[in-house]
Structures are given as C-alpha cells and as structure tokens.
Design an enzyme around this catalytic site. Structure first.
Site, PDB file in Angstrom:
ATOM      1  N   LYS A 128       6.751 -12.999  11.611  1.00 49.08           N
ATOM      2  CA  LYS A 128       7.222 -12.197  10.474  1.00 49.08           C
ATOM      3  C   LYS A 128       8.176 -12.910  10.020  1.00 49.08           C
ATOM      4  O   LYS A 128       9.092 -13.574  10.377  1.00 49.08           O
ATOM      5  CB  LYS A 128       7.683 -10.858  11.207  1.00 49.08           C
ATOM      6  N   ASP A 168       4.572  -6.751   3.215  1.00 49.67           N
ATOM      7  CA  ASP A 168       5.165  -5.792   4.088  1.00 49.67           C
ATOM      8  C   ASP A 168       6.025  -4.737   2.980  1.00 49.67           C
ATOM      9  O   ASP A 168       5.790  -4.910   1.977  1.00 49.67           O
ATOM     10  CB  ASP A 168       5.738  -6.221   5.312  1.00 49.67           C
TER      11      ASP A 168
HETATM   12  N1  GLU Z   1       2.682  -6.391   7.195  1.00 44.92           N
HETATM   13  C1  GLU Z   1       1.569  -5.945   7.740  1.00 44.92           C
HETATM   14  C2  GLU Z   1       1.655  -5.368   9.434  1.00 44.92           C
HETATM   15  O1  GLU Z   1       2.794  -5.146   9.713  1.00 44.92           O
HETATM   16  C3  GLU Z   1       0.490  -6.936   7.534  1.00 44.92           C
HETATM   17  C4  GLU Z   1       0.648  -8.383   8.049  1.00 44.92           C
HETATM   18  C5  GLU Z   1      -0.419  -9.342   7.334  1.00 44.92           C
HETATM   19  O2  GLU Z   1      -1.304  -8.792   6.893  1.00 44.92           O
HETATM   20  O3  GLU Z   1      -0.372 -10.507   7.883  1.00 44.92           O
HETATM   21  O4  GLU Z   1       0.782  -5.694  10.050  1.00 44.92           O
END
Ligand code: GLU
Length: 448
Positions: A128, A168
C-alpha cells in the site's frame, strides 16, 4: 506448544517496534487474535517464525514529494510505499492521497491487503502507499504536477512483476493516468500492467471502477442468502460518497433494494425516495462538489451535519467511507433499529467494539478483507488482460468479479467451520483462509 503465548509475544513486539501506529496495531491484533486454531494445526509455522516475518514489512519506502502550486509556491509532501509481503505475487495495493496518511495508516492498509489479496486467489502480494497530499480544492494542473513528482521517485520501485499500485481514497482514473504517463516517460516502456485502475481505452479493465462497491453488495447478498433473504425491498444505508459508495448504491438499486442515505466528511444525506444515482454521480464525479449540493438540487432530500447515517433504521448497512468510522454507539443504534447485515466496503471502518456488538447480536458481519476484495480482484483481472494484451467485455468481467465474490464467501464460511465453531464467523474465516495461503507459500520459499 503454547500458541496463545506465542501470538501475544508477536503482538507485543509489533507494539514495541511500531510506536504510535495505532491503526497498524489494531489491524495486526484483529488478524493475530484469529490465528490460534490455524497455528495449533501447523506448529511448523511457529517454528519458522511466520508471524514475526508477516508482521514486518519486506520493505518500507518514505520519500519527499516536492511540487509547485498554481501560485508558484513550493510545497512539500511525504510519499509512502510499504511493500509488505510478496509470497503470493508482486506487491499489490492502492495509493491513498489524504491529509491523514502517515506510515502507520499505510502499514495497516498494507497488512490488510496481504490477506485480502490472498483471499482473491489471484496470485498477488500485499502493499500500500500514498501521501499526506490533500487533493481537495486543487486544480487539475496541480494534481498533475503532484502525481508527476510522486512517480519520479516511486517509479524505481515498481514494475509489473514487482509492485503494482492502484487507486484508493483520493486516487482515481485521473491520477492513475498522470502517474502512468510519468512512469512511461521515465522508463521509456509502455508497461500496461504496472498500474491498475487505468481508464478503459488504454489498458484499463471494464468494471474496475464499479468493482469494489459492486463486490461489497455481492458479498452482502451471499450473506443474506444463507438466511434465505435478499436485497429486494430492503432499506439500506451507505456511508461515504466516493467511488466505493456510489457503485454500492448502484448495485443495491439493481437488486431491488433502496439506499436511503450516504455521507461525506461534512455530514450525511437522507433521501427517503432512494438516492438518485444520476444526481449523486453528477455532484460527486462531474462537479467534484460536496454532498450538500445534492440536497440543494432535490428538495425532498435533506442534508444533516448532526449524527450519522447509522442513526437511521435499515436492514443492511454498508460502511464505505474510511477506517474506524463506525463505533460502538453506531453499532448499538443499528442493532436497535433492526439491522440484519453489515458488509465493510471500506478498509476497517468498524471498530473492534462495534464488531463485538454485531457478533453478540447475531448480525451478519462481512469484514473488509472479504467484503471489499472485489476491487483488488478486478485489478487482478486487469493485470491478466494486460499480460494477454486482451480486453474483456463489461459483462464478462463483471461475471468473473461476481464469481470471485461468491468463492471468497464460500471459502470464509468453510474455513470458519473448519477452524472455529460457527460458519457465520466471517472474521475468523477471512483471517484464517488468507493466512493459510500466505503461510504455505512463505514456508515453501524458505526464510527470506
Ligand atoms: N485500494 C483498493 C483496496 O483497498 C484496491 C487496491 C488495488 O486495486 O490494487 O483493496
């Protein structure tokens, strides 16, 4: 072997080594508390230090992001990328641009992502990132310059087989476009699979924008079905009004339910006729305005700055805003008003105390790791299309997303039954099922 003592020792070390990172401690505790039955059956995971290694990110990056605003003033933000675990595939997870972002928040999100991604079965690791940059009120040109500066540092750590960011909070198709453009320019490579959430037309997947919200509703639908219920005629409240919330509203309406409320950081909107999706999209996606603009355009709706959506009577609640937004009192109010099911569209929106209230009341509770896995699962589908230089139709992609959500639901229940006492314990099911996949791969790959 005393498994509980081992888990407690690992948790104490997480707290000692990561001082002040409350959200990371919370996310780690939530998973660790579930793992005793899995470790009883796999003492080899204790011996090879799987938990100690899982709780320590493989790599943590923090960097300066300088940029120039429209007035010519120099601004400095902090950028982050936590590459948490690559046992199952390249690091995968979104970027969050929000003033609340700090290392502890990114670590909590990255930690959650490990297990969520494992549950999807798509061969993706956990990571992340983001920045404390606040996109609110910034011009398009400022957003572009910020994204370019952010990627000028981050690009060296990315790659379609290494680390694949996505969106996100605060990062959608526009930001992904600017980030991709700068990556392409610096590396001189058209590496479609290095970012997901790209607009459809140059490598993006159909249904990626809709996927997290749709997926959360599919998950809730599966939970309701275990009790012979469905969304038809159901009253639903959704928190948030970003990408996840908007498409959760859309899918609830498609299934015959009625979403009567949603919210933003300034208050919440109640529309007893059911949220008008076209107007909501217009306000949020086209005008990028506050939710109060919806109520101004529709006199039957009201906007309130006191209380929360959880004060309203509903059958299903879908928290789709942000972490720890739904506390004990909200949970008590929901239970009192007859809520049947809660599915987390956001990451960790319910506090541990709230989850306990739902558990005691026998409310179906779908934790984010399972219920919001549809977004990253569809990112996995985008990576597959990019690798094959292929494009699937909306229908094809959505039907694959729906299948992933059904599979995640089935796996959570089966694991909860096998390792616990109650198939409805989706928290135990999601944590143990995700953990076992990651632990097996880590064990096979040796002490790294
Ligand atoms: N931010 C999204 C999550 O919390 C998607 C992450 C992604 O698609 O890599 O899962």
């Amino acid at each position: 072997m005393n498994v509980s003592a081992h888990i407690e020792a690992v948790y104490a070390e997480v707290q000692r080594r990561n001082p002040g990172e409350a959200e990371f401690h919370q996310a780690a505790a939530e998973v660790l508390e579930s793992l005793a039955p899995a470790l009883e059956q796999h003492p080899e995971y204790v011996e090879s230090g799987i938990l100690e290694r899982l709780c320590e990110p493989e790599r943590q990056l923090m960097f300066r992001v300088p940029w120039v605003d429209d007035q010519g003033a120099v601004r400095v933000n902090r950028g982050f990328r936590v590459e948490f675990n690559s046992a199952l595939g390249p690091y995968k997870g979104g970027l969050r641009f929000h003033p609340s972002v700090n290392l502890g928040i990114v670590k909590f999100l990255g930690f959650e992502q490990i297990f969520k991604n494992a549950l999807t079965g798509m061969g993706i690791g956990g990571g992340k990132g983001g920045s404390d940059f606040d996109p609110k009120g910034r011009s398009d040109a400022e957003i572009m310059r910020f994204c370019q500066s952010f990627m000028t540092e981050l690009y060296r750590h990315l790659g379609e087989h290494t680390d694949v960011p996505a969106g996100d909070i605060g990062v959608g198709g526009r930001e992904i476009g600017y980030l991709f453009g700068q990556y392409k320019r610096i590396t001189n490579r058209y590496e479609s699979g290095v970012l997901t959430g790209k607009p459809v037309g140059w490598g993006g997947s159909h249904a990626r924008t809709e996927a997290t919200g749709y997926g959360a509703v599919y998950f809730a639908q599966e939970m309701l079905a275990t009790r012979g219920e469905d969304f038809d005629g159901r009253r639903v409240v959704v928190s948030g009004s970003g990408n996840v919330a908007v498409y959760a509203v859309e899918k609830v309406h498609a299934l015959g339910g009625r979403v009567v409320a949603c919210s933003d950081s300034t208050g919440y909107l109640v529309d007893e006729d059911g949220i008008d999706l076209e107007l909501l999209k217009e306000v949020k996606e086209v005008r990028r305005a506050r939710l109060s603009a919806y109520a101004e355009a529709r006199p039957t709706a009201r906007f309130s700055t006191r209380g929360t959506v959880y004060d309203l009577a509903c059958d299903v609640a879908l928290p789709c805003a942000t972490q720890n937004e739904l506390g004990r009192e909200d949970a008590v109010a929901l239970v009192k008003n007859g809520v049947r099911a809660v599915a987390e569209g956001a990451n960790m929106p319910c506090t541990p105390e709230a989850v306990e209230v739902f558990r005691e009341a026998g409310v179906l509770f779908g934790p984010g790791k399972a219920a919001n896995a549809g977004g990253v699962a569809t990112s996995g589908l985008e990576m597959r299309q990019n690798a094959a230089r292929d494009t699937w139709s909306f229908e094809e992609t959505e039907s694959r997303l729906a299948q992933v959500m059904r599979d995640v639901h089935t796996e959570c229940r089966a694991t909860a039954e096998a390792y616990g006492t109650d198939a409805d314990d989706y928290v135990l099911g999601a944590n143990v099922a995700g953990f076992l996949k990651v632990a097996e791969a880590m064990q096979a790959q040796g002490v790294i």
